[in-house]
Structure formats: structure tokens, C-alpha cells
Enzyme design. Sequence first.
Site, PDB file in Angstrom:
ATOM      1  N   CYS A   1      -8.187   6.438 -33.240  1.00 51.56           N
ATOM      2  CA  CYS A   1      -8.236   5.916 -31.901  1.00 51.56           C
ATOM      3  C   CYS A   1      -7.966   7.095 -30.739  1.00 51.56           C
ATOM      4  O   CYS A   1      -7.842   7.093 -29.774  1.00 51.56           O
ATOM      5  CB  CYS A   1      -7.031   4.903 -31.652  1.00 51.56           C
ATOM      6  SG  CYS A   1      -5.360   5.330 -31.926  1.00 51.56           S
TER       7      CYS A   1
ATOM      8  N   ASP B   1      -6.706   5.591 -41.943  1.00 49.68           N
ATOM      9  CA  ASP B   1      -6.620   4.914 -40.788  1.00 49.68           C
ATOM     10  C   ASP B   1      -5.260   5.285 -40.211  1.00 49.68           C
ATOM     11  O   ASP B   1      -4.324   4.767 -40.417  1.00 49.68           O
ATOM     12  CB  ASP B   1      -6.769   3.279 -40.734  1.00 49.68           C
ATOM     13  CG  ASP B   1      -6.963   2.759 -39.298  1.00 49.68           C
ATOM     14  OD1 ASP B   1      -6.632   3.654 -38.272  1.00 49.68           O
ATOM     15  OD2 ASP B   1      -6.907   1.587 -39.170  1.00 49.68           O
TER      16      ASP B   1
END
Length: 90
Positions: A69, A43
Site C-alpha cells: 500500500c 503482504d
Amino acid sequence: MASAREASRLQGLDPEAFVVGDAAAFAVERAERGERFDLVFCDPPRAGLKTGLEPLARAAAGWLAICSCNPVTLARDLGRALGVGAHLVS
């Protein structure tokens, strides 16, 4: 860190298995020892995996999962992962 260890203990996992540190450095160290993992989950920050993708991919015996993201840096990171032998599933 204490919360993660307590949560793992409550779930019957080894609370000492948590490592705090640089994921890429950890992966390089473990890959050099020949260790591999069924799942490596990344991540990264919004800037993506600027460094460390290759050792993380080498450490993944089964799956390298990357969440992001930022679609631009995800595309870049996935392209680099494909370049080191990974296969895109979805």
C-alpha cells in the site's frame, strides 16, 4: 486460524498446512532445509519488508509476489529483491 482451516478443508486443501508465525523466520528455516515453494506471497506492513526479504526470495522457486500500500517501500523492497536475483515482471 480456525476459519482458515475450515475454509481450506471445504476447498479440499490440507487444513494443517497453515502456519502462524513470523514469515521471515519460517522462510529461513525452510530455505535452510532446501525447501522451495512455487509461490511466495508477501503482504508486508506499510513500512515494507525491512527484514526477511532475502530468505523469502530464496524460498521462492517460481514466483515472489509482493503487494504493497506504500509505493516508496514497495520500490525499496523491489530494488532489494532484484539485488538477490529476482526479476521484475509487472
